[in-house]
Design a protein around this motif. Structure first.
Motif, short mmCIF file in Angstrom:
data_model
loop_
_atom_site.label_atom_id
_atom_site.label_comp_id
_atom_site.label_asym_id
_atom_site.label_seq_id
_atom_site.Cartn_x
_atom_site.Cartn_y
_atom_site.Cartn_z
N GLN A 1 -30.39 -29.34 -20.90
CA GLN A 1 -29.89 -30.72 -21.39
C GLN A 1 -29.70 -31.83 -20.37
N THR A 2 -29.05 -31.18 -19.20
CA THR A 2 -28.88 -32.18 -18.01
C THR A 2 -30.02 -32.63 -17.51
N ARG A 3 -31.26 -31.84 -17.65
CA ARG A 3 -32.26 -32.17 -16.91
C ARG A 3 -33.03 -33.28 -17.82
N ARG A 4 -32.92 -33.13 -19.11
CA ARG A 4 -33.83 -34.23 -19.95
C ARG A 4 -32.99 -35.52 -19.79
N LYS A 5 -31.61 -35.53 -19.50
CA LYS A 5 -30.87 -36.71 -19.34
C LYS A 5 -31.31 -37.13 -17.91
N PHE A 6 -31.46 -36.52 -16.98
CA PHE A 6 -31.78 -36.89 -15.56
C PHE A 6 -33.30 -37.68 -15.92
N GLN A 7 -34.00 -36.95 -16.58
CA GLN A 7 -35.58 -37.67 -16.66
C GLN A 7 -35.13 -38.96 -17.18
N GLU A 8 -34.70 -39.06 -18.25
CA GLU A 8 -34.30 -40.58 -18.97
C GLU A 8 -33.86 -41.42 -18.00
N ASP A 9 -32.82 -41.07 -17.10
CA ASP A 9 -32.11 -41.92 -15.85
C ASP A 9 -33.03 -42.19 -15.08
N LEU A 10 -33.99 -41.39 -14.80
CA LEU A 10 -34.68 -41.58 -13.72
C LEU A 10 -35.95 -42.55 -14.09
N ILE A 11 -36.30 -42.69 -15.17
CA ILE A 11 -37.21 -43.75 -15.91
C ILE A 11 -36.52 -45.14 -15.77
N ARG A 12 -35.15 -44.96 -16.15
CA ARG A 12 -34.46 -46.19 -16.17
C ARG A 12 -34.34 -46.79 -14.82
N LEU A 13 -33.99 -45.89 -13.75
CA LEU A 13 -33.60 -46.40 -12.10
C LEU A 13 -34.94 -46.84 -11.80
N ARG A 14 -36.19 -46.25 -12.14
CA ARG A 14 -37.49 -46.67 -11.71
C ARG A 14 -37.52 -48.14 -12.03
N GLU A 15 -37.33 -48.54 -13.25
CA GLU A 15 -37.50 -49.91 -13.75
C GLU A 15 -36.59 -50.99 -13.11
N VAL A 16 -35.36 -50.51 -12.77
CA VAL A 16 -34.24 -51.52 -12.46
C VAL A 16 -34.25 -51.55 -10.87
N GLU A 17 -34.81 -50.29 -10.18
CA GLU A 17 -34.61 -50.48 -8.73
C GLU A 17 -36.10 -50.72 -8.05
N ASN A 18 -37.40 -50.97 -8.73
CA ASN A 18 -38.51 -51.00 -8.63
C ASN A 18 -38.98 -50.26 -7.07
N LYS A 19 -38.44 -49.01 -6.98
CA LYS A 19 -39.05 -48.41 -5.88
C LYS A 19 -40.08 -47.51 -6.01
N THR A 20 -40.97 -47.07 -5.05
CA THR A 20 -41.94 -46.03 -5.04
C THR A 20 -41.18 -44.52 -4.87
#
Length: 270
Positions: free
Chosen positions: A184-203
């Motif tokens: 369950q935590t892993r799935r939430k992390f995956q969703e958060d990672l997608i959001r952070l990638r969009e917000v932070e614009n990092k590689t």
């Protein structure tokens, strides 16, 4: 799904090179102790602002390649360029998120998140302000004064991610960062990672054993063959833009891509 075969390790011929690469892996090989041939002539480029996953069977050299890009290991042959400069060791443009959290048990969440900035010589007020910001970004606001032993595994991993984000590196290198948490935590992390990638614009360069996870979070998936690790395929998941996290896990393209990758990799699984 776009799949480019590169079984003979000639990915640079079969796949168009990124137009704006931040990382270039040039003919990299790694041999441990003169006996274990971990990587063999890897040639890759990684696009600025994209998330690329390294996927393959155990022992194929995923983590070895990640650590070479980080400057934590030296290649036996070849070289890594980051922003056009040869990698000779760790650098401020790269931050590493470890699988085992790598937190200081005697330090608070805030102190752990600010540690990289302290090592960079950033003043106390500025580093604590940045650390608080990224603690909030990863969903830990209110836990600044807690210690690692007071946190769940998922929360400890969030602290590690906040520390990596706080140093404002261009590249985040993530070695199976979600493997030690529950599903369950892993799935939430995956969703958060997608959001952070969009917000932070990092590689992001992301090592995982999970096919589903790689397809879910990645712009590109690089599949490595068993030792010595060579590029076997490069896959660009053709996931529709604007799809919600819940819809994505049921999307036909997502499910078909997962199945195609499994068909490619199952021959390596005993």
């Amino acid at each position: 799904m776009t799949v480019a075969l590169a079984a003979d390790n000639t990915a640079e011929r079969s796949v168009p090179k990124p137009t704006n690469p931040i990382i270039e892996v040039r003919n990299v090989s790694k041999v441990y102790g003169g006996a274990v041939h971990a990587l063999d002539k890897i040639n890759l480029s990684f696009e600025t602002g994209h998330l690329t996953s390294l996927l393959g069977p155990s022992g194929c050299g995923k983590t070895t390649l990640l650590k070479i890009v980080a400057g934590l290991l030296q290649p036996t042959d070849g070289e890594i360029l980051v922003k056009g400069k040869k990698v000779t060791g760790p650098g401020p443009e790269r931050a590493f998120v470890f699988q085992d959290f790598a937190l200081m048990p005697w330090a608070s969440v805030l102190q752990n998140a600010a540690f990289g900035l302290k090592m960079q010589g950033v003043g106390k007020a500025e580093r604590l302000e940045k650390a608080r910001h990224y603690i909030g970004e990863v969903g830990l606001a209110g836990f600044e004064e807690k210690y690692p032993h007071e946190l769940s595994g998922g929360m400890r991993q969030r602290v590690g991610l906040a520390r990596a984000l706080a140093v404002d590196a261009d590249v985040l290198l993530m070695d199976e960062p979600f493997s030690a948490v529950d599903e369950q935590t892993r799935r939430k992390f995956q969703e958060d990672l997608i959001r952070l990638r969009e917000v932070e614009n990092k590689t992001f360069l992301f090592v995982t054993h999970s096919i589903e996870e790689a397809v879910y979070v990645s712009d590109r998936i690089v599949m490595l063959s068993p030792r010595p690790g060579r590029i076997s395929e490069i896959i660009d998941p053709d996931i529709p833009d604007g799809i919600s996290p819940d819809e994505l896990r049921r999307n036909g393209t997502y499910l078909d891509t997962v199945e195609e990758i499994w068909r490619s990799i199952r021959k390596y699984v005993e």
